[in-house]
Structure formats: structure tokens, C-alpha cells
Design an enzyme around this catalytic site. Structure first.
Site: not given
Length: 380
Positions: A62, A66, A75, A111, A189
Site C-alpha cells: 500500500r 491515500r 484520484r 484492488d 467478500y
């Protein structure tokens, strides 16, 4: 330990002819730095378990995201999944942390649910929540309704191939690591419908309807495997299969219901010469069976010391990890002490690539990461 059921052959999901079992002649893995390639990369040497006198190699899970202001700017106006299928944006985001931190590898920006999206499944990533599937998959009929994994899916992977090619162009002599979600995590998920703390529905399905679970996990393994292969053939020089939730399972459950599906995903790149990394969160008790699923390198999270992990793994196994992400919020003295301890604990490995024990938190200070990389590169 319960015996493993017979391997599941996903015959109900048509597949197309496999790609050639060799890298394209112009692949960066096959070219040295003088030709703009990565063949001499110390990071790749360490992933192969080869000795090198170079400074420590490091990248961060990661590392693109962010925590970087340039990521937030790039983004702006797009959703996460929209960004993941825009080749120009993927390449820019993949390269950002390499430019800023001078890490030794780029990790392909994507992702774990992107393959399902490209296959035609209705999924979104809700801000502050995570992946959410419009129609959870909990029955045999639900699995039967999943899209086939054939020529249409291969065609849908073209933006991924293009994104890899652009990323490789941006990275130059820095290797690109391909990425995919492991079958257990992605299938979980789908069963839960979204994030879950305990994965109760998933674990119940494994026990009550093992054939339904196997068909779902095999479908995901086919997606993830093809996703990895597309990245490698387009220019990635290593891959990582990421199993966020594997630590929720005991070793018996993992071996019986999960291991062969992760093996099926990794098998899609087993005939190619690139290193295969396998990483799970909270999965110290699964290091051996996860390696046996077909990995070359074991990623180790921060819950176990690297020397203790090495004692559980076959001699000669390269490892990756495992600085606790929490030290990014401590003093520089504490961070550097942790980094030195991780280097010392990994010194007995045939190859050690430094990483965090999980991903970069979104509120981490980018300068802290830059300084940590500089510190690591100064060590011997």
C-alpha cells in the site's frame, strides 16, 4: 487433520488456450539495466534467494495510496475501481511512491476485486467501507450464475495489460510487482457481501456446503491466476498473492478448503521465471501451508519475528517483511531501532526484502517513509 477432498476441476467455467510458457523477448526481467531492464535488480535477486552485497531492498505494501498527496490529487473525481481500470492513471499512481521514496519496487496499483469487476460481477468500493457486492454468493445456484471465465475475460484484461506496460515504462530499471487477491479473501467478500470481522458465513459455507465453496473458490482462483499472468506477460517481474483474511482459519481448515485454490491461482504463473510471493495477515500459523501452495517467497506480518518465521519454513526460503506499521507513528529513534531489529532477524534468510508487516496506513506521514527507506539503504 482431516483429509483433503479431491481437487476441484472448474469444468463449468470455460477457459481459453493458455499463453506461451515463456516471457516475451523484450520483457524487462530479461534485460539488464544498461538495456532499461531489471535483470540485475538486487530486490529480484533476494526474492530468488541469491546472495548480493547491495544495500537492503525495500518496498511497502500500500505504498501507493491515500498517504500521498499526489495520489489524492490524481484520484480526484474518480472512484477507486474507475481508477483501477484507467491505464494512464494506474501507471501514474504505481510510479508515485517510487519517485517519492526511492523504494526498490513498484507494486501494481489495483484492488483484489478488480478481476471480478472485469468478469462482469456487480461490485463497488464504498468509501469508508470497502468492497461491497450487490448480490452475495451463498448457494450453488449463485455460483452457477457467475460469468464464465473465458475469452471475454481475457479481452477484458486488456486495460490491465496496457496499465502494466505503461507502469513498466514509468519505472524503468525498478521492477514492477504484480498483484492479486487470494481466493479465500476474495471469495469471502463475495459470500459475506462486504467486509466482515469474523467471516462466519464463509466458514459456515465451507463446512455445510463444501462443494459450493469449492466451485466458488475455484472460480476466483481462475480469475486471480489469469489476472497475475496478464500482468507478468505484460511486464511485471514478480507477483504477490495477498490473502488478507487467511489468518481467520485454522491450519486444518486452510489445508482442506483453501490451499489448493491458492495453489491454482499461483499455478497460472508457475511456468514463468518470476518470483511468487504469498502474504497473509495474522497467518503465522499458516506459513508452511501457504508456502506449499506454490510460493517462492513468504511475506511475514508483524506478529512474528522473522527469525522465528524462518524456523518454521524450509531452509533456504526467502522472506519479506516485517516492520510493524505502528512504528511509522513513533519517534525516529524507535523506527530505526525496529528497522535494525528486522534486518537482524532476517539476516539468516537466503534472501530478505524489507517491507511492513502490513500496508501503509492512510494517515502515515510520507516523509517518515522516505526517511525510513533512506535509513535502510544506508545499512549493510
Amino acid at each position: 487433520m482431516s483429509s483433503d477432498p479431491a481437487p476441484f476441476a472448474p469444468s463449468s467455467f470455460p477457459v481459453s488456450s493458455p499463453s506461451p510458457s515463456e516471457l516475451p523477448s523484450d520483457h524487462p526481467f530479461l534485460r539488464g539495466a544498461d538495456a532499461g531492464g531489471v535483470a540485475g535488480s538486487p530486490l529480484l535477486a533476494r526474492l530468488r534467494g541469491e546472495a548480493t552485497d547491495a544495500p537492503p531492498s525495500v518496498w511497502f505494501m500500500r505504498q501507493a495510496g491515500r498517504s500521498l498527496p499526489e495520489y489524492r490529487a490524481a484520484r480526484e473525481g474518480t472512484t477507486m475501481l474507475e481508477a483501477c481500470v484507467r491505464p494512464d492513471l494506474v501507471a501514474e499512481i504505481t510510479a508515485q511512491p517510487v519517485r517519492r521514496h526511492t523504494v526498490d519496487a513498484g507494486i501494481f496499483f489495483s484492488d483484489i476485486v478488480v478481476p471480478a469487476l472485469l468478469a462482469g460481477v456487480d461490485v463497488e468500493i464504498r468509501p469508508g467501507v470497502g468492497p461491497v457486492f450487490a448480490r452475495p454468493v451463498r448457494t450453488s445456484a449463485d455460483v452457477a450464475a457467475l460469468p464464465p471465465v473465458g475469452d471475454a475475460f481475457e479481452a477484458a484484461l486488456e486495460p490491465i495489460r496496457q496499465a502494466v506496460r505503461l507502469s513498466v515504462g514509468e519505472l524503468g530499471t525498478t521492477p514492477l510487482i504484480g498483484f492479486a487477491g487470494a481466493p479465500f479473501t476474495v471469495a469471502s467478500y463475495m459470500v459475506e457481501g462486504g467486509p466482515s470481522r469474523d467471516h462466519l458465513r464463509t466458514r459456515a459455507l465451507m463446512r455445510s456446503e463444501p462443494e459450493t465453496w469449492d466451485r466458488l473458490a475455484a472460480w476466483v482462483a481462475e480469475l486471480s491466476g489469469r489476472f497475475l499472468r496478464a500482468q507478468v506477460l505484460a511486464g511485471a517481474s514478480a507477483v504477490q498473492l495477498f490473502d488478507s483474511w487467511a489468518g481467520a482459519l485454522g491450519a486444518d481448515m486452510y489445508r482442506t478448503h483453501v490451499q489448493r485454490h491458492s495453489a491454482a491461482a499461483l499455478a497460472h504463473v508457475a511456468d514463468l521465471p518470476v518470483p511468487r510471493i504469498h502474504f497473509g495477515v495474522g497467518a503465522s500459523h499458516l506459513l508452511r501451508p501457504m508456502l506449499e501452495a506454490g510460493a517462492d517467497v513468504m511475506g511475514v506480518d508483524h506478529r512474528i519475528r522473522l527469525d522465528e518465521a524462518l524456523a518454521l519454513l524450509p531452509e533456504g526460503t526467502p522472506v519479506q517483511g516485517n516492520i510493524d506499521p505502528a512504528v511509522l507513528f513513533t519517534s525516529e529513534q524507535a523506527r530505526f531501532a525496529e528497522a535494525r531489529a528486522v534486518l537482524a532477524a532476517g539476516a539468516g534468510a537466503s534472501g530478505h526484502v524489507v517491507n511492513l508487516g502490513h500496508g501503509v496506513p492512510p494517515d502515515a506521514d510520507p516523509q517518515v517513509l522516505t526517511d525510513l527507506v533512506a535509513f535502510l539503504h544506508a545499512q549493510r
